[in-house]
Design an enzyme around this catalytic site. Structure first.
Site, PDB file in Angstrom:
ATOM      1  N   LYS A  43      25.363 -40.369 -47.288  1.00  0.00           N
ATOM      2  CA  LYS A  43      25.199 -39.968 -45.890  1.00  0.00           C
ATOM      3  C   LYS A  43      26.212 -40.715 -45.037  1.00  0.00           C
ATOM      4  O   LYS A  43      26.448 -41.906 -45.253  1.00  0.00           O
ATOM      5  CB  LYS A  43      23.767 -40.263 -45.442  1.00  0.00           C
ATOM      6  CG  LYS A  43      23.435 -39.867 -44.011  1.00  0.00           C
ATOM      7  CD  LYS A  43      21.953 -40.118 -43.732  1.00  0.00           C
ATOM      8  CE  LYS A  43      21.614 -39.955 -42.260  1.00  0.00           C
ATOM      9  NZ  LYS A  43      20.190 -40.244 -41.983  1.00  0.00           N
TER      10      LYS A  43
ATOM     11  N   ASP B  75      15.941 -42.709 -46.221  1.00  0.00           N
ATOM     12  CA  ASP B  75      17.310 -42.893 -45.744  1.00  0.00           C
ATOM     13  C   ASP B  75      17.504 -44.365 -45.389  1.00  0.00           C
ATOM     14  O   ASP B  75      16.844 -44.870 -44.472  1.00  0.00           O
ATOM     15  CB  ASP B  75      17.579 -42.038 -44.504  1.00  0.00           C
ATOM     16  CG  ASP B  75      17.592 -40.538 -44.780  1.00  0.00           C
ATOM     17  OD1 ASP B  75      16.865 -40.084 -45.691  1.00  0.00           O
ATOM     18  OD2 ASP B  75      18.317 -39.811 -44.067  1.00  0.00           O
TER      19      ASP B  75
ATOM     20  N   LYS C 264      25.136 -35.774 -46.825  1.00  0.00           N
ATOM     21  CA  LYS C 264      24.517 -35.507 -45.532  1.00  0.00           C
ATOM     22  C   LYS C 264      25.359 -36.082 -44.402  1.00  0.00           C
ATOM     23  O   LYS C 264      25.365 -37.292 -44.189  1.00  0.00           O
ATOM     24  CB  LYS C 264      23.107 -36.106 -45.480  1.00  0.00           C
ATOM     25  CG  LYS C 264      22.394 -35.914 -44.126  1.00  0.00           C
ATOM     26  CD  LYS C 264      21.013 -36.543 -44.151  1.00  0.00           C
ATOM     27  CE  LYS C 264      20.371 -36.550 -42.774  1.00  0.00           C
ATOM     28  NZ  LYS C 264      19.011 -37.147 -42.781  1.00  0.00           N
TER      29      LYS C 264
END
Length: 245
Positions: free
Chosen positions: A164, A101, A200
């Site tokens: 995300k 991430d 996400k």
């Protein structure tokens, strides 16, 4: 309505504190593997930790199917030289991370240096090797919907596997409105290219009602909401879901 067990299966169970230790990561992994006593079939999708704990997390979940996600690339602000960010990504993957991430360099984006941002994301994607890349847009730092869409497209063009919303360290975390934009861009990209893109939301999702709202939103876009296309990043949500069960 999504049941709590299904929602637990979408969780990236997260610890990103300033005092995290190996013991903390091992305890987190144990919770991810068996969050509900008496229900061994229920597991979280991933544990999300600092890159220096990648090996610890990988040992703890080995063979379970639970992914090891590491924040890297000078998370959460991306304010380091690119070579440092690439090295951190590569080190996390070598140590056992299966997902990375990263947060975009918002300074590059907001100053219009979009080609440089594409190059940065692409370089970190290359450093991921077999690991999946989640690109965090930190939508609370972006001025409007058009900017969020542009940031999504830069990330998609650069090879991301997931979009995300948030680092959890910004002014605020995910919102349903921002998540809808990411879902629209992700599914449009999949339609155009055939590549599955996940989404996400993260930050501020603390109770079952919140989690259900995000799941229901995702269900508008995906025929089936699974850990392959949708995750929820959370550190405190699990307790509320377990209480529901």
């Amino acid at each position: 309505m999504a049941d709590p067990a299904r929602l637990i299966g979408l969780l990236d169970l997260t610890t990103l504190g300033p005092t995290d230790t190996e013991a903390d990561v091992e305890a987190l992994a144990a919770r991810a593997l068996a969050p509900v006593p008496g229900h061994p079939e229920i597991r979280c999708a991933a544990v999300c930790v600092w890159p220096n704990f990648a090996a610890t997390a990988a040992r703890a979940v080995k063979g379970s199917g639970v992914e090891v996600a590491c924040v890297a690339g000078a998370f959460p602000f991306s304010q380091s030289p690119l070579a440092v960010k690439v090295a951190e990504v590569a080190a996390a993957v070598e140590a056992g991370a299966t997902e990375i991430d990263i947060a975009i360099h918002r300074g590059l984006f907001l100053s219009g240096r979009h080609d440089e941002l594409r190059e940065e994301i692409a370089a970190m994607k290359a450093a991921c090797g077999p690991a999946h890349l989640k690109v965090i847009l930190e939508t609370c730092d972006l001025p409007d919907e058009a900017a969020i869409r542009t940031a999504c497209r830069i990330a998609l063009e650069s090879g991301t596997d997931f979009l995300k919303t948030s680092t959890g360290k910004g002014k605020h975390g995910a919102t349903l409105g921002h998540t809808r934009i990411l879902l629209e861009e992700a599914t449009a990209w999949t339609t155009a290219t055939g590549k599955l893109i996940g989404v996400k939301p993260a930050g501020g999702i603390r109770n079952t009602g919140d989690a259900r709202a995000y799941h229901d939103l995702a269900a508008e876009f995906f025929p089936e909401v699974t850990a392959a296309n949708f995750r929820i990043g959370a550190s405190t949500l699990l307790d509320d879901l377990i209480a529901e069960i």
